[in-house]
Each structure stands twice: as structure tokens, then as C-alpha cells.
Design an enzyme around this catalytic site. Structure first.
Site, PDB file in Angstrom:
ATOM      1  N   PHE A  77    -113.041  65.527 -36.652  1.00  0.00           N
ATOM      2  CA  PHE A  77    -112.724  66.835 -36.108  1.00  0.00           C
ATOM      3  C   PHE A  77    -111.377  67.209 -36.701  1.00  0.00           C
ATOM      4  O   PHE A  77    -110.436  66.414 -36.674  1.00  0.00           O
ATOM      5  CB  PHE A  77    -112.655  66.791 -34.577  1.00  0.00           C
TER       6      PHE A  77
ATOM      7  N   ASP B  88    -110.650  57.915 -31.406  1.00  0.00           N
ATOM      8  CA  ASP B  88    -110.784  59.189 -30.711  1.00  0.00           C
ATOM      9  C   ASP B  88    -112.137  59.164 -29.987  1.00  0.00           C
ATOM     10  O   ASP B  88    -113.187  59.100 -30.629  1.00  0.00           O
ATOM     11  CB  ASP B  88    -110.719  60.340 -31.722  1.00  0.00           C
TER      12      ASP B  88
ATOM     13  N   TYR C  34    -112.719  67.286 -21.004  1.00  0.00           N
ATOM     14  CA  TYR C  34    -113.478  68.491 -20.630  1.00  0.00           C
ATOM     15  C   TYR C  34    -114.896  68.499 -21.182  1.00  0.00           C
ATOM     16  O   TYR C  34    -115.610  69.483 -21.003  1.00  0.00           O
ATOM     17  CB  TYR C  34    -112.736  69.767 -21.040  1.00  0.00           C
ATOM     18  N   LYS C  35    -115.309  67.442 -21.841  1.00  0.00           N
ATOM     19  CA  LYS C  35    -116.681  67.381 -22.339  1.00  0.00           C
ATOM     20  C   LYS C  35    -117.526  66.590 -21.324  1.00  0.00           C
ATOM     21  O   LYS C  35    -117.840  67.093 -20.261  1.00  0.00           O
ATOM     22  CB  LYS C  35    -116.686  66.736 -23.727  1.00  0.00           C
TER      23      LYS C  35
ATOM     24  N   ARG D 157    -125.926  72.663 -32.689  1.00  0.00           N
ATOM     25  CA  ARG D 157    -125.495  71.451 -32.010  1.00  0.00           C
ATOM     26  C   ARG D 157    -125.964  71.493 -30.558  1.00  0.00           C
ATOM     27  O   ARG D 157    -125.719  72.464 -29.845  1.00  0.00           O
ATOM     28  CB  ARG D 157    -123.963  71.382 -32.085  1.00  0.00           C
TER      29      ARG D 157
END
Lengths: 396, 396
Positions: free
Chosen positions: A126, A195, A220-221, A369
Site C-alpha cells: 500500500f 503491516d 477501521y477495517k 475488490r
């Protein structure tokens, strides 16, 4: 009823986690974007309201002690710990993932010591991790070396200081081999930073078991902490005395209210703290973590794989061959909790899917996705998503 | 009624800002700790509830665009701008004050360029600024030089890269001369970073007018943003193209959703952004700023000085001579919006004050600190606070 609908019904009926969906605020939408922003846990609004009205509005400054505000970063870190296979006392919550990547990488380079001046980073990462790694390299006199994760073992050497890798690739959903990559980095005498943004809350991580040095992740995922909820930093217990933060704010001081001019770092995980924690976001996250109380991450992983397997099966059935191509590995040991489909007109297709109540996301230039959150996504959702996808791309 | 009570009554009756108190959630307590945590603005709970239930719970991921989440850091920065004398487009909100001090100082050193390798810092600063300045110095190859603010002009020279000063001293409440110190730093060819934590929202700052280079501040004191609400960073417009952040997260990229491997900074203030903003805390702050809509910072300053003048007068009357000593300058041009009283048994005294409904705070080893927020503190509050203080320390 089609064969796949019937299969979905059976799978849902046998799903041990099915009741968990009731602990979230959801509607008719098939929400397959929990790998971007997790859905709202039903107990969060009440907790946030208490934080605002009673803790802030009425107790005001007293809440730093009486409502446990001051100790929230390490207390909530201990709530996340079992989900990533860490014993207590090694995780603090606060700041963004980017800021935590900076802390972790600089600290890793400092641990590595003289003579080690190379930071290896996942070239498919990312982007923010790469940008921050570049800054960390620049500020510590290191060279940045971006490589494909599979090539990492081959480039490690006596000059390697630190390696930053993503456990699950945000784009393809590929799960990297954390145990063996960690071992390879250690064999070279370097430090690993993982990560966990796209793995924590979706699959077992085993930080302690595999001897990971440092790790960061967002909340937050799959942890459903809310938009921009604070990230976390893991520092393995035996490395904590050597964790030398580039952001030594007063919250990480051994005596924060001593207001001393000289900096003396606290011991333990809270050495990773910086400034005053954002209490509203942080306590919303704390409430969101309640949904994990009676859930094992192994059962989550089992359902996640069943969901992505079933999605690939349904896509195979409903979508004309050649119209989309899965970028996500078929092998379970290489798959995270999402499916990424390459599709020429992905931007338009995702727009139509969303209009028809199936929410995934689009990653430029050509990726659809779909994230599968086992706590609230069911098999009927999966069947419906694939069916609508088939209709949108012109299938039967 | 005593003479001072009568005077308080008159002052309250003539107070143009008196009605503002109704826009906050307050009770019988005299709250003189708004310089630590501002009181709850009455419109915040409703806004937070909307953010949680509708924006997150119902719109979910769509809110990044539809609810304006993505642009919140610069939008809210523009709301703060007029309060600190800045035109729009120069402030972004996000991260903690400590993290913003790091960004600002490293960027300032980079602007100063080769040959300038000294960072001057206020020796009496709130400690976190000093710790972070030390880290910034270490990571940019600079030497840190802590001096008293009054001595700053004397130590500036061709090696000075950057100077970090507090506009108002957190302990004594002393207001430093921002225009003349800024001019002195500029005359030496160096860059100034002002920490506005204890001045923003309490008095005019005049960032643009005085040509300040960079500034940071928190939003949970006089701006009432809530516990740990995000801080802000000001970068003067003409310096923005040269603002080279040590924390170049994806939110500061020219094309954040391009997911590009190479970092290209955005233009404008949002170059100071880093990672995903903490939306709950940020939008609570946005609602909190509504109370400023019809208020001029000049009227706030006038009332603030009247409040602290009156408090010193009442203390002179109610507290036995020699029992406390004011550390806050008598001269208006040297006074922020707080009064600090040295008192041998300050810890015990503050405890008793709080028990009796007068809330200030204690700063080790011997300081009683009272903050005066003109939007919700009145003159009767001031008289009562001084009277109770007199009773607690054994006065008449």
C-alpha cells in the site's frame, strides 16, 4: 431456487458465526467493503454518547483518570493483542498507520545498529508504507530497496537493517508467509516490521509465536473501529527497552506529569505513545472490540476461507468466462479475506454493482475488490453479490 | 452582598459574550480548566450522533465523499484560520500537537538549507515540544539549543535553522511577543515555528499579519474540540511548495487514490496531512467550532483580560498576603488567558478547591493554574473562585 442459492442456505444454516451479524447495524445492502471501512457495531453509538455527554460533558477533565482516558492506548492495545497472537503489554493504540510505520521503521533501524544501512520494502505495498519507508530511510541515512515480497529472502544481507512487509496485499488479497519471511529476516540479523492492516481480525497472525519484532495495523477495517479510528503498534516485549522512538512525545515519558525538561522513556509498550490520544475515536474502537469477546480468530478464518471459496465458485458459475480474472491466489495459505477481480471496465462495473446494492470497491486501474468480513457477511450475501456481478457484466 | 460580588454582577450584566455560555453544557461547577480541556459545546452530541449512526452506520464507505470526510482536514483548518489570523488554505487539521511539531520543525530545517544546523527551543516550553525538538534535531543533524524566550534574539545567528516557541507559556501564562520574536528570527535568516496551544481561541494571533512561517496548536483547550481532538498545522502559503514533510503519508499525495509507488506531494496546506484522519474526533471538533460563528477574537481577548484582571483583584482581596504569588505577568501585553499562582501546598489546595466546586489544575511542584475561557466563564464565577480559594488557604 438455484443450486447455489440452496448451497448458500445450507452454509448459512451451519454457520457458527451467523448470529454475530445481529451485533452490527446493517441493512439490505451486501456490504463487501469491510476491508476498507468495517460496519458499525451496534453497541458503539451508546458508548460514544456516554463518552461525549457524561465523560466529557459532565466529568470533563476528571475523566482523564476517572473514565480511564489516560490509560486507553495500552488498555485497548491489550484488547487487540489476542486477535493478533500477542500477549498483553506489547501493543499501544494511537496515531495513524502511517505514523506508526515511521516509528517502527526508524526504531528498527536504530536497533540494527551501525553498518546496517538498507531498508527493504514490499514493492507492491500500500503506497503510504513505501512513502513513509522512503522518509525513514532518508532520515536515518539508509537506502531504500523495494522488492517483490517473494524476492525478499534473496536480497537480505549484512547491510539489511529492517524489512517492511504487508501481511496481506491490499490490492490482490495475497497472504504472505509471515513465519518464513520473519525467519529469513532474522537469519540475516535484521528486523522485521509487519503491516497487519488487511489481516488483523480476518485471520490468525501469531506475532508472539513467530517472533515478530514490530508490527502496525489500522483498526477501521476488520476490527470495525470506525472511520479513521486510531492505529496500533506492537513492539515485542524483549525489544521494548531498545525501542528508541523518533516521536518521543510526552505521553511516552516515564513521568508524563513530571513536566521534566529531559526525556526519559517509559518502559513497556507505552513507549510507543506520542501525544494526547484522540479519546472519542479511541473509545468508539474500544466498544467496537466487544464483538470479539466470544469469537475465536480460528473460527473467523475458517469462515473467511469458506466465504471466499464460495464467492469464487459462484463467480465461476455466474460470470461469463474471461470477463473477469481473479488476482487472489486459489491456495488457502496464500489468500487473505478478500477477492480481487481484474476487469477491464472495473470502474463502471463497481458503480453499477453499488447501484444494485452490492458494495465492494474499485482500485485503479482495473480491479474490483470484495472484502469478506466473517462476523457479518453470510453465504447468501456472497451468492447474491456474484449473481449481480454476473448480471452487470452481461452474464446469464 | 460584598463589594466584589456587586462588581461581578455589574461586569456580567455588561458582558457582550454572556449569552455564549448557553451554548455549552455546564453545571454549578466553576470550570477554570478550559485551558486543559474545553467544556462540551451543546451542539456536539447531536453532530457526533449523526456521524456515528447515519454517516458511518448507514452510508458507511460512501461517507468519505458524500459526508465530506475526505476533505475534513483542510475544511476544518479553514474554520480555525480566522481565529488565528490566517487566510484560508494554510491550515490542516490532524494528528497530535507533538506529531505536528515534528513535521513543522523538520520542514523548517529543510527550508533553512545547508550550513544552518541549530534548532533553538524555548527552555520553559511544554515538555513535549522540547522532546520532539530534540528528536527533530537528532534526525536532521542539528544541535538543539534551549534558551529562555527573552534570550532568543541574542542567540540567533548564521547557523540558526529554526526556532520553536510557545505563544503562551503553559505554566505561567506568560504571553510572548510573537511579532518581535518572529521578526528577529527572520532577520537572522531562520524559520519560526509557533506553538499556539495556549493562545488560539483566547487572543488574537495574527499569523499572516506577522509573517509567521509555521505554527501548530491543539484544539481541545480554548477551541473546545473534545478530549484529544486533532491538532493543526499552519504553513504560510508561499512556503507550501517548499514544505518537505518527514511524514509523507498517502493523504498528502497529489493523487492519493492513484496508488502510485512514487511520492508526489499535493500542493497547498494538505501537504501537511499524513494518514487517514480520525473522523469521529475531527467532526466533533467541526461542530464545536460553530460557537465561534458570531464572535470576534478581539472581544474574546477583551473579556479574557477583564476576567484575569478581576481574578487577580479578588485574590488580592480574599487571599491572605504572601499565601500565594502570581507567576502571571501583570502587564496585559504579557498575559495569556490564565493565572498561575505559586503556592507551597498547591496539590492539596487544588484538591480542596475541586471538592468545593472550583476546578482548576495543579502543575507540579507548586503551581495552581486557572484558565479563563471567555465564552463560558463569567465574572461571578471568578469572584466565587477567588473567594473559595481564600477560604481554602485559610483567609477571611
Amino acid at each position: 431456487m438455484s443450486e447455489l442459492s440452496a448451497k448458500a442456505e445450507k452454509l448459512d444454516a451451519a454457520d457458527e458465526l451467523a448470529a454475530k451479524r445481529g451485533e452490527f447495524v446493517l441493512d439490505e445492502v451486501v456490504y463487501l467493503d469491510g476491508n476498507s471501512l468495517g460496519a458499525l457495531p451496534a453497541n458503539v453509538p451508546g458508548q460514544v454518547s456516554d463518552v461525549v455527554l457524561r465523560q466529557w460533558g459532565s466529568l470533563r477533565i476528571r475523566s482523564w483518570e476517572e473514565s480511564g482516558w489516560w490509560t486507553a492506548p495500552e488498555r485497548i492495545g491489550d484488547r487487540i493483542a489476542p486477535l493478533v497472537g500477542a500477549a498483553a503489554g506489547q501493543i499501544v493504540v494511537g496515531d495513524s498507520t502511517s505514523v506508526n510505520v515511521f516509528k517502527a521503521l526508524v526504531a528498527a533501524v536504530r536497533m540494527a545498529g551501525e553498518g546496517r544501512d538498507e531498508i527493504v520494502v514490499d514493492a507492491t505495498t500500500f503506497p503510504t508504507d513505501g512513502y513513509i519507508a522512503e522518509s525513514a530511510a532518508r532520515m536515518t541515512g539508509c537506502t531504500l530497496r523495494p522488492v517483490q515480497p517473494s524476492q525478499v529472502p534473496g536480497v537480505l544481507g549484512p547491510r539489511t537493517a529492517a524489512v517492511l512487509l504487508n501481511h496481506v496485499d491490499y490490492r490482490t488479497g495475497r497472504l504472505h508467509d509471515l513465519p518464513s519471511l520473519t525467519a529469513a529476516v532474522h537469519a540475516a540479523g535484521a528486523y522485521i516490521v509487519w503491516d497487519l492492516c488487511h489481516s488483523a481480525g480476518a485471520l490468525p497472525v501469531g506475532l508472539d509465536e513467530h517472533g515478530v519484532d514490530l508490527a502496525v495495523g489500522c483498526t477501521y477495517k476488520y476490527l470495525n473501529g470506525g472511520p479513521g479510528s486510531p492505529a496500533y503498534l506492537y513492539v515485542r516485549r524483549d525489544l521494548q527497552p531498545r525501542f528508541d522512538s523518533p516521536l518521543p512525545g510526552w505521553n511516552s515519558h516515564a513521568e508524563p506529569f513530571g513536566m521534566r525538561g529531559d526525556y526519559e522513556p517509559a518502559s513497556g509498550a507505552l513507549r510507543g505513545r506520542v501525544g494526547t490520544p484522540d479519546i472519542l475515536s479511541m473509545l468508539a474502537l474500544e466498544a467496537a472490540l466487544d464483538v470479539w469477546e466470544d469469537v475465536s480468530i480460528e473460527s473467523v478464518r475458517a469462515k473467511s476461507l469458506a466465504l471466499t471459496d464460495f464467492f469464487l465458485e459462484c463467480v465461476g458459475e455466474y460470470v461469463p468466462q474471461g470477463r473477469v480474472e481473479s488476482l487472489t491466489p486459489a491456495a488457502h495459505e496464500e489468500r487473505g479475506s478478500q477477492v480481487a477481480l481484474r476487469c477491464d471496465d472495473a470502474g463502471t462495473v463497481m458503480k453499477r454493482l453499488i447501484e444494485r446494492g452490492v458494495v465492494g470497491d474499485f482500485r485503479a486501474p482495473d480491479v474490483l475488490r470484495f472484502g469478506f468480513t466473517p462476523l457479518y457477511v453470510g453465504f447468501a450475501d456472497v451468492e447474491r453479490a456474484a449473481r449481480v456481478l454476473g448480471e452487470v457484466v452481461g452474464g446469464s
